[in-house]
Design a protein around this motif. Structure first.
Motif, PDB file in Angstrom:
ATOM      1  N   PRO A   1       0.827  -1.202   0.000  1.00 59.61           N
ATOM      2  CA  PRO A   1       0.000   0.000   0.000  1.00 59.61           C
ATOM      3  C   PRO A   1       0.866   1.259   0.000  1.00 59.61           C
ATOM      4  N   SER A   2       0.289   2.358  -0.396  1.00 62.90           N
ATOM      5  CA  SER A   2       1.039   3.620  -0.388  1.00 62.90           C
ATOM      6  C   SER A   2       1.192   4.098   1.056  1.00 62.90           C
ATOM      7  N   PRO A   3       2.331   4.706   1.389  1.00 62.15           N
ATOM      8  CA  PRO A   3       2.529   5.164   2.768  1.00 62.15           C
ATOM      9  C   PRO A   3       1.649   6.364   3.080  1.00 62.15           C
ATOM     10  N   PRO A   4       1.115   6.441   4.284  1.00 57.11           N
ATOM     11  CA  PRO A   4       0.317   7.613   4.669  1.00 57.11           C
ATOM     12  C   PRO A   4       1.186   8.867   4.728  1.00 57.11           C
ATOM     13  N   LYS A   5       0.598  10.006   4.497  1.00 56.59           N
ATOM     14  CA  LYS A   5       1.332  11.266   4.466  1.00 56.59           C
ATOM     15  C   LYS A   5       1.815  11.696   5.854  1.00 56.59           C
TER      16      LYS A   5
ATOM     17  N   ILE B   1      11.019  -2.015   5.014  1.00 58.06           N
ATOM     18  CA  ILE B   1      10.316  -3.246   5.377  1.00 58.06           C
ATOM     19  C   ILE B   1       9.319  -3.719   4.315  1.00 58.06           C
ATOM     20  N   THR B   2       8.715  -2.812   3.554  1.00 52.22           N
ATOM     21  CA  THR B   2       7.671  -3.246   2.616  1.00 52.22           C
ATOM     22  C   THR B   2       8.166  -4.189   1.522  1.00 52.22           C
ATOM     23  N   PRO B   3       9.358  -3.990   0.945  1.00 53.39           N
ATOM     24  CA  PRO B   3       9.798  -4.978  -0.054  1.00 53.39           C
ATOM     25  C   PRO B   3      10.019  -6.370   0.559  1.00 53.39           C
ATOM     26  N   LEU B   4      10.480  -6.405   1.794  1.00 52.19           N
ATOM     27  CA  LEU B   4      10.694  -7.697   2.452  1.00 52.19           C
ATOM     28  C   LEU B   4       9.370  -8.392   2.740  1.00 52.19           C
ATOM     29  N   LEU B   5       8.382  -7.632   3.222  1.00 48.59           N
ATOM     30  CA  LEU B   5       7.061  -8.221   3.484  1.00 48.59           C
ATOM     31  C   LEU B   5       6.402  -8.690   2.192  1.00 48.59           C
ATOM     32  N   GLU B   6       6.598  -7.932   1.114  1.00 44.58           N
ATOM     33  CA  GLU B   6       6.020  -8.326  -0.169  1.00 44.58           C
ATOM     34  C   GLU B   6       6.657  -9.620  -0.670  1.00 44.58           C
ATOM     35  N   GLU B   7       7.955  -9.729  -0.524  1.00 47.18           N
ATOM     36  CA  GLU B   7       8.669 -10.942  -0.961  1.00 47.18           C
ATOM     37  C   GLU B   7       8.181 -12.167  -0.203  1.00 47.18           C
ATOM     38  N   LEU B   8       7.868 -11.994   1.074  1.00 46.09           N
ATOM     39  CA  LEU B   8       7.400 -13.111   1.889  1.00 46.09           C
ATOM     40  C   LEU B   8       5.897 -13.348   1.767  1.00 46.09           C
ATOM     41  N   GLY B   9       5.198 -12.468   1.082  1.00 46.29           N
ATOM     42  CA  GLY B   9       3.751 -12.612   0.932  1.00 46.29           C
ATOM     43  C   GLY B   9       2.990 -12.257   2.187  1.00 46.29           C
ATOM     44  N   LEU B  10       3.518 -11.336   2.974  1.00 45.38           N
ATOM     45  CA  LEU B  10       2.896 -10.998   4.253  1.00 45.38           C
ATOM     46  C   LEU B  10       2.292  -9.601   4.268  1.00 45.38           C
ATOM     47  N   ILE B  11       2.030  -9.041   3.110  1.00 46.32           N
ATOM     48  CA  ILE B  11       1.476  -7.691   3.060  1.00 46.32           C
ATOM     49  C   ILE B  11       0.414  -7.600   1.984  1.00 46.32           C
ATOM     50  N   SER B  12      -0.595  -6.802   2.249  1.00 49.98           N
ATOM     51  CA  SER B  12      -1.632  -6.532   1.258  1.00 49.98           C
ATOM     52  C   SER B  12      -2.091  -5.095   1.442  1.00 49.98           C
ATOM     53  N   GLY B  13      -2.966  -4.660   0.582  1.00 48.37           N
ATOM     54  CA  GLY B  13      -3.508  -3.314   0.700  1.00 48.37           C
ATOM     55  C   GLY B  13      -4.280  -3.111   1.990  1.00 48.37           C
ATOM     56  N   LEU B  14      -4.745  -4.198   2.583  1.00 48.75           N
ATOM     57  CA  LEU B  14      -5.493  -4.114   3.836  1.00 48.75           C
ATOM     58  C   LEU B  14      -4.619  -3.724   5.026  1.00 48.75           C
ATOM     59  N   ASP B  15      -3.318  -3.868   4.870  1.00 46.27           N
ATOM     60  CA  ASP B  15      -2.401  -3.697   5.998  1.00 46.27           C
ATOM     61  C   ASP B  15      -1.862  -2.282   6.163  1.00 46.27           C
ATOM     62  N   ARG B  16      -2.384  -1.328   5.435  1.00 45.25           N
ATOM     63  CA  ARG B  16      -1.833   0.027   5.452  1.00 45.25           C
ATOM     64  C   ARG B  16      -1.823   0.630   6.857  1.00 45.25           C
ATOM     65  N   ALA B  17      -2.931   0.572   7.558  1.00 41.80           N
ATOM     66  CA  ALA B  17      -3.014   1.186   8.886  1.00 41.80           C
ATOM     67  C   ALA B  17      -2.106   0.472   9.889  1.00 41.80           C
ATOM     68  N   ALA B  18      -2.123  -0.852   9.868  1.00 38.94           N
ATOM     69  CA  ALA B  18      -1.280  -1.603  10.807  1.00 38.94           C
ATOM     70  C   ALA B  18       0.198  -1.362  10.524  1.00 38.94           C
ATOM     71  N   LEU B  19       0.560  -1.321   9.262  1.00 41.96           N
ATOM     72  CA  LEU B  19       1.949  -1.070   8.897  1.00 41.96           C
ATOM     73  C   LEU B  19       2.356   0.354   9.253  1.00 41.96           C
TER      74      LEU B  19
ATOM     75  N   HIS C   1       2.628  -8.916  14.891  1.00 44.84           N
ATOM     76  CA  HIS C   1       1.527  -8.934  13.927  1.00 44.84           C
ATOM     77  C   HIS C   1       1.997  -9.258  12.520  1.00 44.84           C
ATOM     78  N   PHE C   2       3.188  -8.835  12.177  1.00 42.59           N
ATOM     79  CA  PHE C   2       3.696  -9.070  10.833  1.00 42.59           C
ATOM     80  C   PHE C   2       4.669 -10.242  10.768  1.00 42.59           C
ATOM     81  N   GLY C   3       4.859 -10.954  11.873  1.00 42.51           N
ATOM     82  CA  GLY C   3       5.765 -12.101  11.877  1.00 42.51           C
ATOM     83  C   GLY C   3       7.217 -11.685  11.739  1.00 42.51           C
ATOM     84  N   LEU C   4       7.578 -10.540  12.284  1.00 45.49           N
ATOM     85  CA  LEU C   4       8.916 -10.006  12.112  1.00 45.49           C
ATOM     86  C   LEU C   4       9.853 -10.315  13.271  1.00 45.49           C
ATOM     87  N   SER C   5       9.423 -11.140  14.185  1.00 46.94           N
ATOM     88  CA  SER C   5      10.321 -11.583  15.246  1.00 46.94           C
ATOM     89  C   SER C   5      10.457 -13.101  15.142  1.00 46.94           C
ATOM     90  N   PRO C   6      11.539 -13.658  15.647  1.00 43.22           N
ATOM     91  CA  PRO C   6      11.721 -15.111  15.537  1.00 43.22           C
ATOM     92  C   PRO C   6      10.559 -15.902  16.135  1.00 43.22           C
TER      93      PRO C   6
END
Length: 186
Positions: free
Chosen positions: A39-43, A56-74, A144-149
């Protein structure tokens, strides 16, 4: 994550890969599998938060862990990471200033970490309290994003990322929408 007790259930795809020890039928289509997109970053994001968003967004995209729904949480995660970086930088700057005045590094860290109350007790400084709260907050967002071990085993990538796993159907084509009635040539 408040409200959840015990370990979260394993994703069906992981159970299948492990051999389905429970021998129960697995519904591999269960859950929401949104399209993977950044998703586009908020202003309103600050400078450090924007840097984290870009990192972080390219890494989440590569892992399939991001969608347009995740804008607010991200955005919450990036803002917490940005604020923590700013607080740590401010704290380190204050310590460096004391060291430049000739104070020992350990003493400078202690002096910046604690202040003395009028009654003579040592009290943790506000900046150290804020750093602690932002660290806790950031850790929750990491989960929430699975970014810790510990959280990596609890998140499930969208089925669109790994269409070659057994039992997972390839990415479906776009579903018919209302536009097919408007343009009958389809």
């Amino acid at each position: 994550m408040s409200g959840t007790r015990g370990p979260l259930p394993k994703p069906a795809a992981l159970k299948l890969l492990e051999g389905n020890a429970g021998k129960r039928s697995l519904d591999l289509a269960a859950g929401v599998n949104p399209r993977i997109e950044v998703p586009s970053p908020p202003k309103h994001l600050g400078t450090e938060a924007r840097k984290e968003w870009k990192r972080i967004t390219p890494l989440l995209e590569e892992l399939g862990l991001i969608s347009g729904l995740d804008r607010a949480a991200l955005a919450l995660y990036c803002q917490a990471a940005g604020r923590l970086a700013e607080l740590e930088t401010a704290f380190n700057g204050k310590v460096a200033a004391k060291v430049a005045e000739g104070m020992d590094y350990a003493d400078a860290v202690y002096e910046m970490s604690y202040s003395t109350t009028p009654s003579g007790y040592a009290q943790q400084s506000v900046i150290v309290q804020l750093i602690g709260k932002h660290r806790e907050q950031l850790n929750r967002y990491l989960m929430h994003f699975g970014l810790s071990p510990a959280a990596r085993g609890r998140v499930q990538a969208s089925n669109y990322v790994q269409p070659t796993l057994p039992g997972i159907e390839p990415k479906p084509e776009a579903k018919p929408s209302f536009s097919m009635f408007v343009n009958p040539a389809r």
